[in-house]
Design a protein around this motif. Structure first.
Motif, PDB file in Angstrom:
ATOM      1  N   ASP A  18       0.847  -1.185   0.000  1.00 50.20           N
ATOM      2  CA  ASP A  18       0.000   0.000   0.000  1.00 50.20           C
ATOM      3  C   ASP A  18       0.884   1.236   0.000  1.00 50.20           C
ATOM      4  OD1 ASP A  18      -1.875   1.947   0.260  1.00 50.20           O
ATOM      5  OD2 ASP A  18      -2.817   1.159   2.081  1.00 50.20           O
ATOM      6  N   THR A  19       1.145   1.770  -1.187  1.00 48.70           N
ATOM      7  CA  THR A  19       2.018   2.948  -1.278  1.00 48.70           C
ATOM      8  C   THR A  19       1.366   4.173  -0.656  1.00 48.70           C
ATOM      9  OG1 THR A  19       1.174   3.356  -3.518  1.00 48.70           O
ATOM     10  CG2 THR A  19       3.225   2.116  -3.336  1.00 48.70           C
ATOM     11  N   ARG A  20       0.027   4.160  -0.546  1.00 53.74           N
ATOM     12  CA  ARG A  20      -0.642   5.296   0.097  1.00 53.74           C
ATOM     13  C   ARG A  20      -0.218   5.397   1.563  1.00 53.74           C
ATOM     14  NH1 ARG A  20      -4.748   2.971  -3.256  1.00 53.74           N
ATOM     15  NH2 ARG A  20      -5.176   1.522  -1.561  1.00 53.74           N
ATOM     16  N   ASN A  33       3.350   6.635   1.761  1.00 49.73           N
ATOM     17  CA  ASN A  33       3.453   8.086   1.549  1.00 49.73           C
ATOM     18  C   ASN A  33       2.968   8.864   2.759  1.00 49.73           C
ATOM     19  OD1 ASN A  33       4.551   8.860  -1.095  1.00 49.73           O
ATOM     20  ND2 ASN A  33       2.919   7.595  -1.920  1.00 49.73           N
ATOM     21  N   ALA A  34       1.929   8.347   3.426  1.00 44.87           N
ATOM     22  CA  ALA A  34       1.450   9.016   4.637  1.00 44.87           C
ATOM     23  C   ALA A  34       2.520   8.969   5.727  1.00 44.87           C
ATOM     24  CB  ALA A  34       0.166   8.361   5.128  1.00 44.87           C
ATOM     25  N   TYR A  93      -7.393   6.214   0.879  1.00 50.71           N
ATOM     26  CA  TYR A  93      -6.667   6.105   2.139  1.00 50.71           C
ATOM     27  C   TYR A  93      -7.151   7.155   3.142  1.00 50.71           C
ATOM     28  CZ  TYR A  93      -2.819   5.814   5.467  1.00 50.71           C
ATOM     29  OH  TYR A  93      -2.082   5.660   6.620  1.00 50.71           O
ATOM     30  N   ASN A 144      -0.436  14.603   0.292  1.00 51.63           N
ATOM     31  CA  ASN A 144      -1.322  14.702  -0.869  1.00 51.63           C
ATOM     32  C   ASN A 144      -1.254  13.453  -1.735  1.00 51.63           C
ATOM     33  OD1 ASN A 144      -2.284  17.234  -0.178  1.00 51.63           O
ATOM     34  ND2 ASN A 144      -0.775  18.334  -1.407  1.00 51.63           N
ATOM     35  N   ALA A 145      -0.053  12.887  -1.892  1.00 51.31           N
ATOM     36  CA  ALA A 145       0.095  11.646  -2.663  1.00 51.31           C
ATOM     37  C   ALA A 145      -0.647  10.494  -1.986  1.00 51.31           C
ATOM     38  CB  ALA A 145       1.576  11.307  -2.822  1.00 51.31           C
ATOM     39  N   ALA A 146      -0.666  10.487  -0.663  1.00 43.67           N
ATOM     40  CA  ALA A 146      -1.328   9.413   0.079  1.00 43.67           C
ATOM     41  C   ALA A 146      -2.843   9.476  -0.073  1.00 43.67           C
ATOM     42  CB  ALA A 146      -0.947   9.483   1.551  1.00 43.67           C
ATOM     43  N   THR A 147      -3.403  10.669  -0.145  1.00 46.07           N
ATOM     44  CA  THR A 147      -4.863  10.828  -0.130  1.00 46.07           C
ATOM     45  C   THR A 147      -5.435  11.218  -1.487  1.00 46.07           C
ATOM     46  OG1 THR A 147      -4.611  13.144   0.572  1.00 46.07           O
ATOM     47  CG2 THR A 147      -4.821  11.478   2.303  1.00 46.07           C
ATOM     48  N   ALA A 148      -4.607  11.211  -2.524  1.00 43.74           N
ATOM     49  CA  ALA A 148      -5.038  11.724  -3.830  1.00 43.74           C
ATOM     50  C   ALA A 148      -6.246  10.991  -4.387  1.00 43.74           C
ATOM     51  CB  ALA A 148      -3.881  11.666  -4.825  1.00 43.74           C
ATOM     52  N   ASP A 149      -6.309   9.657  -4.198  1.00 37.69           N
ATOM     53  CA  ASP A 149      -7.414   8.903  -4.798  1.00 37.69           C
ATOM     54  C   ASP A 149      -8.632   8.808  -3.893  1.00 37.69           C
ATOM     55  OD1 ASP A 149      -6.519   7.173  -2.873  1.00 37.69           O
ATOM     56  OD2 ASP A 149      -5.855   5.606  -4.258  1.00 37.69           O
TER      57      ASP A 149
END
Length: 426
Positions: free
Chosen positions: A179-181, A184-185, A213, A205-210
């Motif tokens: 889980d890369t999210r 990133n978090a 997460y 922002n990368a963690a929550t972009a989609d």
């Protein structure tokens, strides 16, 4: 000891009927009788049912059977059961003992459990050591997750710079199962703690972009601090900004405006400007003719072809193929479940005998769906851990071996064995 009940218990477990399996295996023997396999499977069934304290007792009973073996697997599962009821101290002891079993094929599972138990107990330094051991274990198919946990330990230990580098490595090593999210978090937390709020905001922002997460409460608090820090920096910058002359944007040198004493810009006549423009265009055409554009395009295309050929060769040596291992095992389970024997046999190695093919096909449960959990790949052979979700809601793991097909491009199954030692089903 009732052998018939034990057989029925095994069958119920394989079918995913864990309640029936636990009852039958429990009734098959008295508490004083020793049979490691029966207690092992009963512990697995109880784990699936969420009866963790009872599962820990079943694994303890299985450990009394010195002839059964599988000590590392039993201790790891006992540690998981104890951790599930909050007994992290005893769980850590079980996981630690599991790492001492030299015959245990997947010690990274014990190290992961040990790291989690120690982290919950507040022993972040030793938890980090355990997670590091899990990450460097060559049998671990997903080292990025262990590195992410190590990063958490560094944050707790007040070492944000080490946490940043650990998360960066984890993201580099992340595979399809990771889980890369979440990574990133964690990176956002580490960067914020390291005093790098702008980079931390990018990571969050990368963690929550989609939108999938959800930040943990600690991560949400850290993100709020990041916003506060950036707002304070912006306010300070605004206060420090002084007014500048609109005709001199740099406030000092006037480099954005041509200096007539240096360039003659203000003294050129219209005819001189036209003549200068013609000369510039003529020189530009001459330069373009000498760039050998066609040759450059040819060389670039040639380089791309060479790189593509090299990439295909490298991919082949790393175990890539068409059809892939995952495609073959999915088709095999689907065809066997549908009763399409011909299609199922097309997924098997041609070197297998008819009896061997029939045995593999008959051992596949109907209605099961599969996914590959980990692979040890080479150019000509692959060994994979495969998880099957059974039609009644249970799960079963298999060890599957693949060999190259007769055309040496794709893959075919050469053996399929039920794995009773997989950690989640031990």
């Amino acid at each position: 000891m009732n052998s018939q009940l034990i057989q029925q218990g095994r069958a119920a477990y394989r079918a995913g009927d864990f309640s029936a399996a636990a009852q039958m295996l429990g009734a098959a023997k008295t508490p004083s009788e020793i049979m490691g396999e029966a207690d092992h499977l009963r512990g697995n069934a109880l784990m699936h049912l969420g009866m963790y304290a009872e599962a820990a007792e079943a694994y303890a009973a299985a450990l009394n059977d010195g002839t059964y073996g599988k000590r590392g697997a039993l201790l790891t599962n006992r540690g998981k059961a104890l951790a599930a009821v909050g007994d992290y101290v005893t769980a850590a002891q079980a996981f630690s003992a599991a790492t001492q079993d030299a015959s245990y094929a997947t010690p990274f599972k014990a190290y992961l459990g040990l790291g989690n138990a120690l982290f919950q107990s507040g022993d972040f330094a030793n938890a980090g050591t355990a997670f590091r051991q899990a990450a460097i274990d060559g049998a671990n198919p997903a080292p990025a997750a262990a590195l992410g946990e190590l990063g958490r330990c560094f944050i707790k230990l007040g070492r944000p710079a080490d946490a940043v580098e650990t998360y960066r490595t984890a993201i580099d090593f992340a595979g399809p199962r990771d889980d890369t999210r979440a990574l990133n978090a964690g990176m956002g937390e580490a960067l914020s703690a390291a005093g790098r709020p702008s980079e931390a905001l990018d990571a969050f922002n990368a963690a929550t972009a989609d939108g999938i997460y959800q930040l943990t409460p600690e991560q949400a608090d850290e993100l709020a601090r990041v916003h506060d820090s950036l707002a304070a920096l912006s306010a300070q910058t605004a206060m420090d900004t002084t007014a500048v002359d609109s005709l001199d944007p740099t406030g000092a040198t006037g480099q954005f405006m041509p200096d007539p004493s240096d360039t003659g810009f203000f003294t050129l006549s219209e005819s001189e400007m036209v003549q200068q423009d013609r000369q510039d265009r003529k020189q530009a055409k001459v330069r373009r003719r000498h760039r050998h554009t066609g040759l450059k395009v040819f060389l670039v295309l040639l380089l791309l072809i060479v790189l593509a050929a090299g990439g295909l060769g490298f991919a082949y040596t790393r175990g890539m193929g068409i059809p892939s291992q995952e495609s073959v095992i999915t088709d095999l389970f689907q065809a066997a479940g549908d009763g399409d024997t011909a299609k199922a046999e097309s997924c098997l190695a041609s070197s297998l005998s008819e009896d061997a093919k029939a045995m593999i096909i008959s051992s596949i449960p109907q209605g099961a769906t599969v996914s590959i959990e980990g692979m040890d790949q080479s150019m000509t052979e692959t060994t994979a851990k495969v998880k099957a979700s059974l039609s009644k809601g249970g799960e079963q793991e298999y060890t599957v071996k693949f060999v190259r097909t007769d055309n040496h491009i794709g893959w075919a199954v050469s053996s399929l064995d039920i794995d009773f030692s997989a950690a989640d089903n031990q």
